[in-house]
Each structure stands twice: as C-alpha cells, then as structure tokens.
Design an enzyme around this catalytic site. Structure first.
Site, PDB file in Angstrom:
ATOM      1  N   GLU A  82     -12.665   3.012   4.789  1.00 17.82           N
ATOM      2  CA  GLU A  82     -11.583   3.272   5.730  1.00 17.82           C
ATOM      3  C   GLU A  82     -11.502   4.779   5.979  1.00 17.82           C
ATOM      4  OE1 GLU A  82      -7.045   1.587   6.292  1.00 17.82           O
ATOM      5  OE2 GLU A  82      -7.481   2.845   4.578  1.00 17.82           O
ATOM      6  N   GLU A 135       0.803  -1.227   0.000  1.00 18.33           N
ATOM      7  CA  GLU A 135       0.000   0.000   0.000  1.00 18.33           C
ATOM      8  C   GLU A 135       0.836   1.278   0.000  1.00 18.33           C
ATOM      9  OE1 GLU A 135      -3.711   1.993   2.480  1.00 18.33           O
ATOM     10  OE2 GLU A 135      -2.339   0.654   3.534  1.00 18.33           O
TER      11      GLU A 135
END
Length: 266
Positions: free
Chosen positions: A250, A151
């Site tokens: 998120e 990520e």
C-alpha cells in the site's frame, strides 16, 4: 506470480490506469491477489458499477483479498463514517453492498476506518456510534466468514486511532460488547512507524489479534528501501509469531507502478 505473500493495493498503485484496468495490470506484473479501498464514490453505488467492478476482478484472474468499507470523502480528509452518529444508516447500507461483493469474489477481510473526531460532537457519543456500527458489521460479515479490520492511521490529526494500542482497545470493546471473534487489528507498518509507535510490541504481545498487514516505507510512504523501516526484520518477525495472512503493498510508487516491485527480489 511474484509471491503468494504479497497482494497489491490498487487504490494507491497502478493509479495511472482507469480503476477497472488495474486488476489486469496487477496480474501482468506478477500478482495473483489484490486489495482496494472502497472503489466507488458513494456508500451504495449503482448495481451496474458493482457488476463492472466484479467483472474486472474476475476477468483479470486475480483474487480480491481485502476491501475497505465506505470511508467518506478520502480526498477531502475523511477517514471513515462509522463513528459519526448521523451517518449510522449510511454505514449500515454500505455493509450490504460490501458483503455482496465479498461473497461473490471470495474476499473475507474488510477494513472499517474509524472516522475523524467531529467538532461539536461528544467523543463518547462518537465512540458509542462506532461500537454499534462495528458490532453490526462484525455480525453481518460473519455470515460470509469475514473479518472486520480496525486500522490506526497517520497524517490525519482528527483521527483518534494512532497506535496499535488504540486499535486494539477498539477491537477489545467490540469483543466485550458482543463476543465477536471476527474483529482484528490491521497492522500497517507505515502508519505505526510514522506515528512513532513500535510495531514489535503488538507482534510480541498480541500477534493473534492481527488480521491483516500492510506496508509502505516511512517517511514518504514509498516502496520498501525508500525510507527507514527494516522490512527484513518485520517479515522475519511475522514469520516468527506465526502470521500466515497476506501483506498488502500500500505504497506510492516512486516511478511507474510496474517498476515499483524490484525490492521484492532483492
């Protein structure tokens, strides 16, 4: 059930509740799927804590679809340990616990935060340590059909992966080193847009390399509609390129977590 497309990240939503109460709260809010950052304070938590976490997921009747590897002290600004040569053993020990949780709960997507640059340590040595740890992680999670995610992140100046291209370069290095086909990019629209990267580039050129998607609006990391990201465009684009995986919510809710999902019906 709100939609099969979305799962809710319970490390950033429903934080007004104790961690073990959040799966049931997500279920009550209409979600059947959840994800977590590493939910323990250490890389190798007590067996009783692992059992309590698994039981909370099972009892709530939700599925765990995403879980981070141990990432260090996130509150203090750490973002992963796998590129720290001195913590390779710690990361390796964490893999075993993560695989146990993944196998028992059916989770198959695991996010390995890369780690910040460390003063006094050659970046090349850090990249070599990260490569070795990612190869090991990919081999181990492959035994349960798992995928390792890489990520790019915003807001942490010492974190070296900022764009989709940065993340894909790591994915490609692991594949070249070991032939691993279970390492993918975690496409977080909030982080990429905040870093002034263009998510359309990876969606156009490397959609097959996307293993998971997460969203929050930018700036602010609030729910969609609080910033400038065109989610209608990106959801349509994900459909267009054939992405069929989950989309993790998120974001930091602007109010109570239970009130942070109205944008979905709109």
């Amino acid at each position: 059930m709100i939609t099969d497309r979305f799962d809710v990240n319970l490390s950033i939503l429903f934080t007004e509740l104790d961690l073990l109460e959040r799966p049931a709260a997500a279920k009550a809010a209409g979600f059947d799927r959840v994800e977590f950052w590493w939910p323990f304070d250490s890389a190798v938590p007590a067996e009783a804590d692992v059992e309590a976490f698994i039981r909370a997921i099972d009892d709530a009747g939700v599925s765990l679809v995403g879980l981070n590897f141990y990432g260090g002290d996130l509150v203090a600004g750490e973002r992963g340990v796998l590129s720290d040569p001195d913590r390779a053993g710690q990361f390796a020990a964490n893999i075993d616990v993560l695989c146990e949780i993944g196998e028992r709960l059916g989770c198959r997507a695991f996010n390995a935060l890369y780690g910040n640059r460390i003063d006094g340590v050659d970046p090349r040595a850090q990249d070599e340590a990260a490569l070795a740890s990612l190869v090991r992680a990919a081999r181990d999670v492959a035994r349960i059909g798992g995928t390792v995610l890489v990520e790019p992140v915003s807001g942490i100046p010492d974190y070296p992966l900022r764009t989709a291209a940065d993340g894909l370069a790591v994915v490609d290095r692991v594949r070249e080193a070991d032939g691993a086909d279970n390492v993918r990019l975690l496409l977080d629209l909030y982080h990429l847009v905040t870093n002034e990267d263009d998510p359309d580039v990876v969606l156009d050129e490397r959609p097959e390399s996307i293993g998971h998607v997460q969203i929050a609006d930018s700036p602010g990391r609030g729910e969609p509609g609080t910033g400038r990201i065109d989610f209608v465009h990106y959801f349509a684009k994900l459909d267009e390129v054939g992405y069929t995986g989950h989309i993790g919510l998120e974001y930091k809710p602007s109010g109570a977590s239970t009130e942070a999902f109205g944008w979905i019906s709109r």
